[in-house]
Scaffold this motif. Structure first.
Motif, PDB file in Angstrom:
ATOM      1  N   GLY A 195     -12.368   7.112   9.793  1.00  0.00           N
ATOM      2  CA  GLY A 195     -11.780   6.348   8.859  1.00  0.00           C
ATOM      3  C   GLY A 195     -11.776   4.904   9.712  1.00  0.00           C
ATOM      4  N   VAL A 196     -11.027   3.987   9.211  1.00  0.00           N
ATOM      5  CA  VAL A 196     -10.613   2.791   9.840  1.00  0.00           C
ATOM      6  C   VAL A 196      -9.208   2.798  10.315  1.00  0.00           C
ATOM      7  CG1 VAL A 196     -10.221   0.376   8.786  1.00  0.00           C
ATOM      8  CG2 VAL A 196     -11.662   1.858   7.675  1.00  0.00           C
ATOM      9  N   HIS A 197      -9.102   2.111  11.686  1.00  0.00           N
ATOM     10  CA  HIS A 197      -8.095   2.038  12.443  1.00  0.00           C
ATOM     11  C   HIS A 197      -7.166   0.706  12.510  1.00  0.00           C
ATOM     12  CE1 HIS A 197      -9.097   5.912  13.996  1.00  0.00           C
ATOM     13  NE2 HIS A 197     -10.228   5.580  14.127  1.00  0.00           N
ATOM     14  N   GLY A 198      -7.509  -0.277  11.633  1.00  0.00           N
ATOM     15  CA  GLY A 198      -7.109  -1.471  11.682  1.00  0.00           C
ATOM     16  C   GLY A 198      -7.715  -2.402  10.400  1.00  0.00           C
TER      17      GLY A 198
ATOM     18  N   THR B  93      -1.210   4.307   4.190  1.00  0.00           N
ATOM     19  CA  THR B  93      -0.565   5.191   5.048  1.00  0.00           C
ATOM     20  C   THR B  93      -1.623   5.972   5.731  1.00  0.00           C
ATOM     21  OG1 THR B  93       1.355   5.283   3.687  1.00  0.00           O
ATOM     22  CG2 THR B  93       0.919   7.105   5.341  1.00  0.00           C
ATOM     23  N   ASP B  94      -2.574   6.527   4.686  1.00  0.00           N
ATOM     24  CA  ASP B  94      -3.798   7.422   5.139  1.00  0.00           C
ATOM     25  C   ASP B  94      -4.922   6.558   5.864  1.00  0.00           C
ATOM     26  OD1 ASP B  94      -2.315   9.443   4.224  1.00  0.00           O
ATOM     27  OD2 ASP B  94      -3.256   9.117   2.247  1.00  0.00           O
ATOM     28  N   SER B  95      -4.637   5.439   6.377  1.00  0.00           N
ATOM     29  CA  SER B  95      -5.794   4.441   6.855  1.00  0.00           C
ATOM     30  C   SER B  95      -6.958   4.291   6.007  1.00  0.00           C
ATOM     31  CB  SER B  95      -6.201   4.869   8.239  1.00  0.00           C
ATOM     32  OG  SER B  95      -5.176   4.993   9.107  1.00  0.00           O
ATOM     33  N   GLU B  96      -6.666   4.083   4.706  1.00  0.00           N
ATOM     34  CA  GLU B  96      -7.663   3.910   3.427  1.00  0.00           C
ATOM     35  C   GLU B  96      -7.511   2.533   3.289  1.00  0.00           C
ATOM     36  OE1 GLU B  96      -6.974   6.529   0.263  1.00  0.00           O
ATOM     37  OE2 GLU B  96      -8.440   7.895   1.091  1.00  0.00           O
TER      38      GLU B  96
ATOM     39  N   ILE C  58      -4.297  -1.668   3.562  1.00  0.00           N
ATOM     40  CA  ILE C  58      -4.485  -0.573   4.144  1.00  0.00           C
ATOM     41  C   ILE C  58      -3.306   0.263   3.827  1.00  0.00           C
ATOM     42  CG2 ILE C  58      -3.564  -1.218   6.459  1.00  0.00           C
ATOM     43  CD1 ILE C  58      -6.081   0.516   7.548  1.00  0.00           C
TER      44      ILE C  58
ATOM     45  N   ASP D  24     -14.102   3.953   4.446  1.00  0.00           N
ATOM     46  CA  ASP D  24     -13.426   5.001   4.408  1.00  0.00           C
ATOM     47  C   ASP D  24     -14.129   6.290   4.524  1.00  0.00           C
ATOM     48  OD1 ASP D  24     -11.184   3.338   3.997  1.00  0.00           O
ATOM     49  OD2 ASP D  24     -11.272   3.566   1.921  1.00  0.00           O
TER      50      ASP D  24
END
Length: 163
Positions: A91-94, A132-135, A130, A86
């Motif tokens: 960030g992380v996309h998947g 909503t914020d891709s965290e 994961i 994070d």
């Protein structure tokens, strides 16, 4: 020269400790969501179970405080640890399931107010999810995943199979 080396080593050690603390510190569910659970108006859960190439989907949703409280109680029973990924730009996309994957995944959506704000948590296995914020978050208690899956399966409704 010796003093400069000591400063560099001290800085690197401090950075390692800070990153380790960030990764291992357990956060309560409400901190991960970023909203008060008292403001929640609707909760919706989806459990997908994949066994032998067949998928079953269960839905559980409610605007009743008691039913919403059951889900929040389970989600609040464990801590959530943040992921080092994070911290990277973008960030992380998947997220893919890890070694704890048993063919189930859960999606939980919390709606606040008059559908103005929402929060989604996708749990891909007993240990990680994961937001909503891709965290990426790691559950400190994998049993919470199992309890939530049982609740959705027992009290939810089974979707008709897709042809």
């Amino acid at each position: 020269m010796k003093k400069t080396k000591l400063i560099v080593v001290g800085t690197v050690l401090a950075l390692i400790l800070l990153i380790g603390g960030y990764r291992l510190w357990p956060w309560p569910f409400e901190s991960v969501v970023g909203k008060s659970m008292g403001e929640m108006t609707v909760i919706s859960c989806c459990l997908r179970v994949n066994t032998s190439g067949r998928q079953s989907t269960y839905f559980y949703d409610s605007a009743e405080p008691e039913k919403m409280g059951e889900v929040v109680e389970i989600l609040g029973s464990c801590g959530y640890q943040k992921d080092i990924r994070d911290l990277w730009p973008g960030g992380v996309h998947g997220l893919s399931s890890g070694r704890n994957y048993d063919g189930r995944d859960i999606s939980v959506t919390l709606v606040f107010g008059e559908h103005e704000e929402w929060f989604n948590l996708m749990l891909v296995d007993r240990g990680q999810g994961i937001t909503t914020d891709s965290e990426v978050v790691h559950l400190t208690d994998g049993g919470a995943f199992d309890r939530l899956a049982e609740l959705i399966q027992e009290k939810g409704r089974l979707a008709p199979p897709v042809q």
